[in-house]
Design an enzyme around this catalytic site. Structure first.
Site, PDB file in Angstrom:
ATOM      1  N   THR A  74      -4.780  -2.173   1.275  1.00  0.00           N
ATOM      2  CA  THR A  74      -4.473  -0.788   1.627  1.00  0.00           C
ATOM      3  C   THR A  74      -3.845  -0.056   0.450  1.00  0.00           C
ATOM      4  O   THR A  74      -4.241   1.059   0.110  1.00  0.00           O
ATOM      5  CB  THR A  74      -3.521  -0.753   2.842  1.00  0.00           C
ATOM      6  OG1 THR A  74      -4.185  -1.388   3.948  1.00  0.00           O
ATOM      7  CG2 THR A  74      -3.147   0.670   3.218  1.00  0.00           C
ATOM      8  N   ASN A 153     -16.360  -4.734   6.945  1.00  0.00           N
ATOM      9  CA  ASN A 153     -15.540  -5.703   7.667  1.00  0.00           C
ATOM     10  C   ASN A 153     -15.976  -5.933   9.109  1.00  0.00           C
ATOM     11  O   ASN A 153     -15.762  -6.993   9.665  1.00  0.00           O
ATOM     12  CB  ASN A 153     -14.070  -5.274   7.625  1.00  0.00           C
ATOM     13  CG  ASN A 153     -13.866  -3.818   7.990  1.00  0.00           C
ATOM     14  OD1 ASN A 153     -14.520  -2.939   7.439  1.00  0.00           O
ATOM     15  ND2 ASN A 153     -12.985  -3.557   8.914  1.00  0.00           N
ATOM     16  N   ALA A 202      -5.153 -10.626  -0.797  1.00  0.00           N
ATOM     17  CA  ALA A 202      -5.046 -12.096  -0.772  1.00  0.00           C
ATOM     18  C   ALA A 202      -5.209 -12.692   0.623  1.00  0.00           C
ATOM     19  O   ALA A 202      -5.739 -13.793   0.769  1.00  0.00           O
ATOM     20  CB  ALA A 202      -3.702 -12.527  -1.364  1.00  0.00           C
ATOM     21  N   THR A 239       9.882  -4.688  -8.866  1.00  0.00           N
ATOM     22  CA  THR A 239       9.886  -6.104  -9.233  1.00  0.00           C
ATOM     23  C   THR A 239       8.723  -6.820  -8.575  1.00  0.00           C
ATOM     24  O   THR A 239       8.469  -6.638  -7.385  1.00  0.00           O
ATOM     25  CB  THR A 239      11.234  -6.740  -8.826  1.00  0.00           C
ATOM     26  OG1 THR A 239      12.274  -6.011  -9.476  1.00  0.00           O
ATOM     27  CG2 THR A 239      11.290  -8.207  -9.224  1.00  0.00           C
ATOM     28  N   CYS A 327      -7.454  -3.088  12.749  1.00  0.00           N
ATOM     29  CA  CYS A 327      -6.656  -1.873  12.652  1.00  0.00           C
ATOM     30  C   CYS A 327      -6.972  -0.886  13.756  1.00  0.00           C
ATOM     31  O   CYS A 327      -6.152  -0.058  14.108  1.00  0.00           O
ATOM     32  CB  CYS A 327      -6.905  -1.189  11.315  1.00  0.00           C
ATOM     33  SG  CYS A 327      -7.035  -2.351   9.981  1.00  0.00           S
TER      34      CYS A 327
HETATM   35  C1  LIG Z   1      -8.298  -5.965   5.525  1.00  0.00           C
HETATM   36  C2  LIG Z   1      -8.997  -4.881   4.791  1.00  0.00           C
HETATM   37  C3  LIG Z   1      -8.271  -3.923   4.051  1.00  0.00           C
HETATM   38  C4  LIG Z   1      -6.765  -3.869   4.050  1.00  0.00           C
HETATM   39  O1  LIG Z   1      -6.170  -4.888   3.288  1.00  0.00           O
HETATM   40  P1  LIG Z   1      -4.623  -5.211   3.533  1.00  0.00           P
HETATM   41  O2  LIG Z   1      -4.292  -6.205   2.483  1.00  0.00           O
HETATM   42  O3  LIG Z   1      -4.514  -5.762   4.923  1.00  0.00           O
HETATM   43  O4  LIG Z   1      -3.866  -3.936   3.370  1.00  0.00           O
HETATM   44  C5  LIG Z   1      -8.981  -2.970   3.348  1.00  0.00           C
HETATM   45  N1  LIG Z   1     -10.312  -2.938   3.381  1.00  0.00           N
HETATM   46  C6  LIG Z   1     -11.042  -3.832   4.066  1.00  0.00           C
HETATM   47  C7  LIG Z   1     -12.532  -3.748   4.035  1.00  0.00           C
HETATM   48  C8  LIG Z   1     -10.410  -4.826   4.804  1.00  0.00           C
HETATM   49  O5  LIG Z   1     -11.137  -5.685   5.514  1.00  0.00           O
END
Ligand SMILES: *Cc1c(COP(=O)(O)O)cnc(C)c1O
Length: 388
Positions: A74, A153, A202, A239, A327
């Site tokens: 994000t 996703n 990650a 940091t 989400c």
């Molecule tokens: C999970 C996801 C994100 C968000 O990543 P976070 O590390 O949870 O903030 C953004 N884009 C896609 C396509 C995702 O699947």
């Protein structure tokens, strides 16, 4: 009796690999130094951060200094899109994205519209595939950025990024991609994709939550969003999350170890689940591209049923799946991705996403093939939509 859990929601998040936890622990205990400090404890933390950066950079085929650590996908998306938009405002105010992006991209674009930017939201076809020609047609002289996802996703469709980057390069427009879902699932090198900015996270690859990275091609003009100290070459103050970064590096090392073999095994299990459910249940529709799709992702529309009801019943049997993305679930809004694909509403409402991962076994898939058809049959008998 231990309750059985079959985790099929790896696109939402993945379990932390035990080796990743092991690698992180020293940095949460005695290796607590600040990487900016000059004494030994600081240098030891700095070395760990830079080692992780090298591992991740190597996996992408880029130089370490082109990678900036962030708090996740994000933040990387925010940094890339807002950073480029604000720094290039004098050149133009037009941004191109698509209707099937992750909310972290769509909501940034909507925010920028309130600041006076103009955004074009591209359509996709019934497989969730973008058309490079539509990017070409949407470009105007004010266009400063194209931001699209590498793989979706919800449905797993893999987008034609190479073809689109040929267009953005020719027109000298910045191209950012959200590669959070594709990284570690399909092989790619940034040079082949031809993009200028690329977001990673990650926790979708068995690493810790709250750590990610943004690739920034040399020469890309973007503003930092987080001002403060001189960390990350002044591009991202604060940091460093040393343990998180170390865990991210370890996760990348692991995910690409024996990569082909693990990928094919996951694809085999996904195909077995897909084929098995299709053979055993009537009126279900596979959603997403049949071949150009992440090997772990399966989105199925169970017509005349509510996806949420299916999920609750799967949960009772220990099976974790999802409707839409993590989400948006809970919002009861139909998936914006499936809507953009033009999927009929009676299929959208019964859509369930299964996303597999490294820890899944064939025995678990057999269990699903036994349990899920029975659940669907029972729910259909009670369904108010249609009698079966
Ligand atoms: C999970 C996801 C994100 C968000 O990543 P976070 O590390 O949870 O903030 C953004 N884009 C896609 C396509 C995702 O699947």
């Amino acid at each position: 009796m231990v309750e059985r859990i079959v985790y099929l929601d790896h696109n939402a998040t993945t379990p932390l690999a035990p080796e990743v936890l092991e690698a992180m622990l020293p940095y949460l205990k005695d290796k607590y130094g600040n990487p900016s400090s000059i004494y030994k404890k600081g240098r030891e933390a700095r070395e760990a951060v830079e080692k992780a950066r090298r591992i991740i950079a190597l996996s992408l085929g880029i130089a370490s200094e082109d990678l900036v650590f962030t708090s996740g996908g994000t933040e990387s998306n925010n940094f890339a899109i807002k950073g480029v938009a604000l720094a290039n405002k004098c050149k133009g105010n037009h941004i191109i994205t698509s209707k099937i992006e992750h909310l972290s991209v769509l909501n940034i674009c909507q925010f920028l519209e309130r600041l006076g930017f103009e955004v074009t939201y591209l359509d996709v076809d019934k497989y969730g595939m973008m058309d490079p020609e539509s990017v070409k047609k949407a470009i105007k002289k004010e266009t400063i950025l194209v931001t699209l996802m590498h793989a979706n996703n919800e449905v797993g469709t893999i987008e034609p990024i190479e073809e689109i980057s040929r267009i953005t390069r020719e027109r000298e427009i910045y191209f950012h991609i959200d590669a959070v879902q594709s990284f570690g699932k399909i092989p790619f090198k940034i040079e082949d994709l031809g993009v200028d900015l690329l977001s990673l996270s990650a926790h979708k690859i068995y690493g810790p939550k709250g750590i990610g990275a943004l690739y920034i091609r040399k020469g890309v003009n973007l503003f930092p969003l987080q001002h403060g100290g001189h960390q990350e070459r002044k591009l991202r103050a604060g940091t460093e999350n040393v343990a998180g970064i170390v865990g991210f590096g370890k996760a990348v090392e692991l995910v690409f170890d024996n990569f082909e073999k693990k990928r094919e095994r996951i694809r085999y299990l996904r195909d077995k689940l897909e084929g098995g459910l299709m053979a055993r249940i009537e009126n279900i529709y596979p959603i997403g591209h049949p071949t150009l799709r992440l090997p772990n992702t399966l989105n199925l529309g169970f017509a005349y049923l509510e996806g949420e009801t299916i999920l609750i019943n799967l949960d009772l049997k220990g099976i974790c799946a999802s409707v839409g993305s993590a989400c948006t679930s809970g919002s009861l809004e139909p998936s914006h991705v499936l809507k953009a694909m033009g999927i009929p509403s009676e299929v959208i409402q019964g859509a369930v996403r299964f996303s597999l991962g490294e820890t899944n076994t064939e025995e678990e898939i057999d269990y699903c093939l036994e349990v899920i058809p029975a659940i669907v049959k029972r729910l259909r008998r009670m369904s108010p939509f249609k009698n079966h």
